[in-house]
Design an enzyme around this catalytic site. Sequence first.
Site, short mmCIF file in Angstrom:
data_model
loop_
_atom_site.label_atom_id
_atom_site.label_comp_id
_atom_site.label_asym_id
_atom_site.label_seq_id
_atom_site.Cartn_x
_atom_site.Cartn_y
_atom_site.Cartn_z
CD GLU A 108 -1.56 -9.04 10.32
OE1 GLU A 108 -0.52 -9.26 10.97
OE2 GLU A 108 -1.89 -9.71 9.31
CD GLU A 161 6.01 -3.31 9.72
OE1 GLU A 161 5.65 -4.47 9.45
OE2 GLU A 161 7.03 -3.04 10.39
#
EC number: 3.4.24.-
Length: 1012
Positions: free
Chosen positions: A88, A161
């Site tokens: 995501e 991330e």
Amino acid sequence: MLRNATKGAARRAVTELSQYPKPGEKLHGFTLLRSKHVPELELTALHLQHDKTGAEHLHIARDDSNNVFSIGFKTNPPDDTGVPHILEHTTLCGSQKYPIRDPFFKMLPRTLSNFMNAFTASDHTFYPFATTNAQDFKNLMSVYLDATLHPLLKETDFTQEGWRIGPENPQALVAAEGNAKPEDRKLVFKGVVYNEMKGQMSDAAYLFWIRFQDHIFPDIHNSGGDPQKITDLTYQQLKKFHADHYHPSNAKVFTYGDMPLADHLKEIGAQLDVFEKIRADVAHHSPIDLSSGPREVKLYGPIDPLVDANKQFKTSVSWVLGETNNVVESFSLALISALLMDGYGSPLYKGLIESGLGTDWSPNTGYDSSGKLGIFSIGLSGVQEEDVPKVKAKVQEILRSMRDKGFERSKIDGYLHQLELGLKHKTANFGMSLLHRLKPKWFVGVDPFDSLAWNDTIAAFETELAKGGYLEGLIDKYLINDNTLSFTMAPSPTFSQELAQEEETRLSTKISEVVKAAGSEEEARAALEARELKLLAEQSKTNTEDLGCLPSVHVKDIPRQKDSVILRHDNTARVKTQWHEAPTNGLTYFRAINQLENLPDELRSLIPLFTDSIMRLGTKDMTMEQLEDLIKLKTGGVSVGYHSASHPTDFTRATEGLMFSGMALDRHVPTMFDLLRKLVVETDFDSPQAAQQIRQLLQASADGVVNDIASSGHAYARRAAESGLTWDSFLKEQVSGLSQVKLVTSLASRPESDPLEDVIAKLKQIQQFALAGNLRTAITCDSGSVSDNAKALLNFVNSLPSEAVTFPSRGPPNFTRDIKTFYPLPYQVYYGALALPTASYTASVNAPLQILSQLLTHKHLHHEIREKGGAYGGGSYARPLDGIFGFYSYRDPNPVNTLKIMRNAGQWAVDKEWTDRDLEDAKISVFQGVDAPKAVNEEGMAQFLYGITDEMKQKRREELLDVTKDQVREVAQEYVVKALNNGSERVVFLGEKRDWVDKSWAVKEMDINGST
């Protein structure tokens, strides 16, 4: 007349079925499967399927300019590495059409959207936004579709991330040119999601919930990621998961609002047509099979240093129920949950919490219908070890009793009345609320058309209810058995240390693997440092790359003049009243403020307990259960709370008082007023049960307060920092900051034998002045209801105490604070804030200060604190009414570096060569909030609550639109650089105390001593 007729025609046009394709007809590569008009929700639903890939599309046509888009994918996690969550994040880091770093965050200042985000749920991931601007909708839809379907998924984005191993302070390595200090070269785990989930795991409530999910749904792994497993995820696994799951054949698209469906389908269809159909991941995982009898699980979790160590067990009992696609039964089970647990008069509250078995509900309590099968859980936190077995026995006893006794019809009617008001209340974010309600069930096979059919569901429910014994039969069918999962989490004083030790061991193992692959420890370190510096170099491109590929709205699209809300003011009911006449669907909204002068600190700090107590204790004539029933049957809710505000022309001044609010159908307004009066004036603080009930309120507030801080630690840090700058900020911190936490935990820690006489005496003092004195009111209603509401208001005012309570005048407030304050709390990450005083709302400098906050956040701080520093969030903010400018960081692993970035940000802004595009982006970003849609009951509230007139707002609007680059540099110099040089700042950080917290910091322990 003509305008109203036109508006009615427009509404019919948007929802009129005849304008849409008929079932079986095609449009832009989609086939309409079915359509339905839902009059009770004033909408038309259309269900389509993409011909080539099978992607589903649900369009909700409604006369609402706040349009919504979402694309979602079924993403059953294969393990606990958090691959859906990390994906995501990484999908939003660049795509084929928008091959720049982080287009999602770079779009934030290029859109007038009032909502933009992405979410990872347990078995699906979705990407929603909302905007009122048609061009903006097209822009964002293009970015979202390309990000999800064609992401670049670069390895550097995965390491940024997701997770990586790297030197703790790589910037120091660059600055030292090979002579960095050992502490800067220390190898640690990094990654935005890794640190986010470390923060989540610091929250004992989340830990209980996720571990419960692990055991009730053993086939569904942790989609967010367990930090202990995140470091097992590989880049190749991430790419494969995207290829397998982020495909139109596995997608569900949602659109809502008044924009044309054909336009949406044309854009979406073109994006989907490049794909071929694949086999979708449609598996719906079921919970554990409990049919063979009871199961028990006991795990350990963190200890809360602010709560009684003997009352820190959490325990629950759960049942697996029927399929949630039976919407009538699912609705009925949700109603049973509410009847059993909602309110202080509910049977489970009285039997479990009022009886002293626990202090509050466990995090999983209630009916969960988000899966294919429903889960019904009842549990407590704040339980003593010896009481854990008693909880399940007491739950089963109460359920048998309610099965035999049944529920009063008036209580059922109260619940249905709340649903009726919910349908009538016009919210500004109806489309987003609808998405969140439909989406989880849609992904587990529940027909969204069934979920939308409110009237059909209620009618079917009433039919079953009329037969007799319906709700009792459901209790008997599902809950009167021992096919249960008992789940308990015990407090462990060594839990946090064991977690830290596990991370150290895992880090050593991972480093050993790198050493083995590299050939030597020196080469391994060199490789890890080189990778970190490469990532740093990649991140540094973010402020220099060409963003020309990104679409944008423009400042010229923002109207210079804003329509005013028409308000009327009078004193006809003997109080100052603001009237807002608007279409409210037969509802009346009420607010009142009783302004208080010279309120003593010890009374102010107890106002939150007072407002809790009047919703708990009952009166001499009515129990709280009876009052709760009336509130549900006759109102949409009534509330009392604390209110304070800076003066818009002088931020050093502030007013404070009590605020009262309520909502009801027009015919029930007199009852709403009477209920407010009873609750405030007649609550019986002298009842024999009062002390015990107040103690339970305190214990419920104290239970899990460390978790509450963890979920919004930056907000607590900001309040604490700001409280040393202005009077209003000091007031707010007393009732909703760390000072309030300290007070509540200290009072909750008093021995059970303490009658709380000093506390109750002060609560009775507050009761004497709560509704007496300087009252002003605001009413929003239909024009036809004004006369009746004015009469009801006059009767209400005449029933109130007539004499105001006065307090001795005080000298100038003293709210000075240490420049740097640290609060030691048991978190794996940090939360911080730096705040500075600025100017009043009406001062012209406030506009460039607000633009500066956006420029710093989007052009500098997000990049430095989040991308480079690994924090989950960080930025700058301006609070124009409060006269404050500040910085914050959230779930931050690197607070020392963050504080340095904050202190240097002002000079960075002064030296920066700002472009016209930079300024344009910042203005657009500000107007997302300025022009966000408002619910009808919020219109005119800026004037009532804060004294901000339409003239003030219009002047500020024009100043924001006209801000220049020179003005930005001037306010950065004056209010940030110069203020820091003068020592005007206040800094607060929360987290684990380490060596960097030296003698220059004032360390404030959150100790408790039982005093007021």
